[in-house]
Design a protein around this motif. Sequence first.
Motif, PDB file in Angstrom:
ATOM      1  N   ARG A  41      74.763 -30.480  17.138  1.00 10.12           N
ATOM      2  CA  ARG A  41      75.814 -31.383  17.621  1.00 10.12           C
ATOM      3  C   ARG A  41      75.169 -32.411  18.542  1.00 10.12           C
ATOM      4  NH1 ARG A  41      81.014 -29.306  17.565  1.00 10.12           N
ATOM      5  NH2 ARG A  41      81.461 -31.525  17.557  1.00 10.12           N
ATOM      6  N   CYS A  42      75.545 -33.672  18.393  1.00 11.72           N
ATOM      7  CA  CYS A  42      75.036 -34.697  19.303  1.00 11.72           C
ATOM      8  C   CYS A  42      75.999 -35.870  19.343  1.00 11.72           C
ATOM      9  CB  CYS A  42      73.634 -35.141  18.929  1.00 11.72           C
ATOM     10  SG  CYS A  42      73.552 -36.326  17.602  1.00 11.72           S
ATOM     11  N   ALA A  43      75.784 -36.742  20.306  1.00 15.22           N
ATOM     12  CA  ALA A  43      76.669 -37.887  20.515  1.00 15.22           C
ATOM     13  C   ALA A  43      76.696 -38.830  19.322  1.00 15.22           C
ATOM     14  CB  ALA A  43      76.245 -38.642  21.772  1.00 15.22           C
ATOM     15  N   LEU A  44      75.684 -38.794  18.466  1.00 15.08           N
ATOM     16  CA  LEU A  44      75.638 -39.689  17.310  1.00 15.08           C
ATOM     17  C   LEU A  44      76.597 -39.290  16.202  1.00 15.08           C
ATOM     18  CD1 LEU A  44      71.790 -40.251  16.929  1.00 15.08           C
ATOM     19  CD2 LEU A  44      73.473 -41.750  17.994  1.00 15.08           C
ATOM     20  N   GLU A  45      77.164 -38.091  16.258  1.00 14.60           N
ATOM     21  CA  GLU A  45      78.010 -37.633  15.155  1.00 14.60           C
ATOM     22  C   GLU A  45      79.350 -38.336  15.112  1.00 14.60           C
ATOM     23  OE1 GLU A  45      80.189 -33.571  16.490  1.00 14.60           O
ATOM     24  OE2 GLU A  45      78.018 -33.463  16.359  1.00 14.60           O
ATOM     25  N   GLU A  46      79.758 -38.937  16.221  1.00 14.73           N
ATOM     26  CA  GLU A  46      81.011 -39.681  16.266  1.00 14.73           C
ATOM     27  C   GLU A  46      80.710 -41.134  16.573  1.00 14.73           C
ATOM     28  OE1 GLU A  46      83.685 -38.015  19.118  1.00 14.73           O
ATOM     29  OE2 GLU A  46      83.352 -35.979  18.401  1.00 14.73           O
ATOM     30  N   ASN A  47      81.392 -42.028  15.879  1.00 11.22           N
ATOM     31  CA  ASN A  47      81.177 -43.456  16.095  1.00 11.22           C
ATOM     32  C   ASN A  47      82.512 -44.109  16.415  1.00 11.22           C
ATOM     33  OD1 ASN A  47      79.888 -45.876  16.311  1.00 11.22           O
ATOM     34  ND2 ASN A  47      79.781 -46.253  14.118  1.00 11.22           N
ATOM     35  N   ASP A  48      83.071 -43.743  17.558  1.00 18.10           N
ATOM     36  CA  ASP A  48      84.356 -44.264  17.993  1.00 18.10           C
ATOM     37  C   ASP A  48      84.133 -45.088  19.249  1.00 18.10           C
ATOM     38  OD1 ASP A  48      86.906 -44.803  18.838  1.00 18.10           O
ATOM     39  OD2 ASP A  48      87.567 -42.719  18.888  1.00 18.10           O
ATOM     40  N   GLY A  49      84.183 -46.400  19.113  1.00 18.48           N
ATOM     41  CA  GLY A  49      83.929 -47.284  20.237  1.00 18.48           C
ATOM     42  C   GLY A  49      84.946 -47.143  21.353  1.00 18.48           C
ATOM     43  N   ALA A  50      86.125 -46.597  21.062  1.00 14.19           N
ATOM     44  CA  ALA A  50      87.156 -46.427  22.077  1.00 14.19           C
ATOM     45  C   ALA A  50      86.934 -45.163  22.902  1.00 14.19           C
ATOM     46  CB  ALA A  50      88.529 -46.382  21.416  1.00 14.19           C
ATOM     47  N   ASP A  51      86.068 -44.282  22.413  1.00 10.07           N
ATOM     48  CA  ASP A  51      85.807 -43.023  23.112  1.00 10.07           C
ATOM     49  C   ASP A  51      84.835 -43.264  24.260  1.00 10.07           C
ATOM     50  OD1 ASP A  51      85.854 -40.349  23.731  1.00 10.07           O
ATOM     51  OD2 ASP A  51      84.770 -39.690  21.951  1.00 10.07           O
ATOM     52  N   ARG A  53      81.862 -42.393  26.402  1.00 12.14           N
ATOM     53  CA  ARG A  53      80.680 -41.595  26.047  1.00 12.14           C
ATOM     54  C   ARG A  53      80.587 -40.303  26.867  1.00 12.14           C
ATOM     55  NH1 ARG A  53      75.869 -41.906  23.337  1.00 12.14           N
ATOM     56  NH2 ARG A  53      74.131 -40.806  24.283  1.00 12.14           N
ATOM     57  N   LEU A  54      80.857 -40.358  28.155  1.00  9.19           N
ATOM     58  CA  LEU A  54      80.773 -39.162  28.975  1.00  9.19           C
ATOM     59  C   LEU A  54      81.793 -38.110  28.520  1.00  9.19           C
ATOM     60  CD1 LEU A  54      79.414 -37.697  31.291  1.00  9.19           C
ATOM     61  CD2 LEU A  54      81.025 -38.796  32.850  1.00  9.19           C
ATOM     62  N   ASP A  55      82.981 -38.542  28.141  1.00 12.42           N
ATOM     63  CA  ASP A  55      83.988 -37.605  27.633  1.00 12.42           C
ATOM     64  C   ASP A  55      83.519 -36.952  26.336  1.00 12.42           C
ATOM     65  OD1 ASP A  55      85.638 -38.173  29.767  1.00 12.42           O
ATOM     66  OD2 ASP A  55      86.876 -39.608  28.651  1.00 12.42           O
ATOM     67  N   LYS A  56      82.889 -37.749  25.470  1.00 13.63           N
ATOM     68  CA  LYS A  56      82.360 -37.210  24.211  1.00 13.63           C
ATOM     69  C   LYS A  56      81.271 -36.167  24.492  1.00 13.63           C
ATOM     70  CE  LYS A  56      80.656 -40.361  21.600  1.00 13.63           C
ATOM     71  NZ  LYS A  56      80.011 -41.302  20.668  1.00 13.63           N
ATOM     72  N   ILE A  57      80.369 -36.484  25.416  1.00 13.85           N
ATOM     73  CA  ILE A  57      79.292 -35.554  25.777  1.00 13.85           C
ATOM     74  C   ILE A  57      79.880 -34.261  26.338  1.00 13.85           C
ATOM     75  CG2 ILE A  57      77.319 -35.193  27.332  1.00 13.85           C
ATOM     76  CD1 ILE A  57      76.738 -37.173  25.066  1.00 13.85           C
ATOM     77  N   LYS A  58      80.876 -34.378  27.209  1.00 18.98           N
ATOM     78  CA  LYS A  58      81.491 -33.186  27.784  1.00 18.98           C
ATOM     79  C   LYS A  58      82.143 -32.326  26.702  1.00 18.98           C
ATOM     80  CE  LYS A  58      84.009 -35.159  30.952  1.00 18.98           C
ATOM     81  NZ  LYS A  58      84.850 -35.477  32.116  1.00 18.98           N
TER      82      LYS A  58
END
Length: 101
Positions: A41-51, A53-58
């Motif tokens: 799992r890594c931050a690159l798996e989602e490509n949502d510009g509205a997300d 980044r820190l929330d995605k990482i958490k």
Amino acid sequence: MNGDEDNYNDNVFINCPFDEEFKPLQNAMVFAIFDCGFVPRCALEENDGADIRLDKIKRLIQSSRYGVHDISRTELDAANSLPRFNMPLELGLFLGARQYG
């Protein structure tokens, strides 16, 4: 890289540089994780510009029992002569999540 958030025990959070120079090592990590029966799992798996980044990482850290952290990149950025500290920050978040559940 995509994994079901319900598979906490199988998910491995990858915290590494995502540039072309590091790509062969990143590919080797992903291969080894898959080969061992886990889900990278890594931050690159989602490509949502509205997300945020820190929330995605958490979210990724919360859904991953394991983590692989390469914090060897500490070169100074050419633009501002400062190192990027996002990978040590992500390691700290991961360790804090483990410590406090």
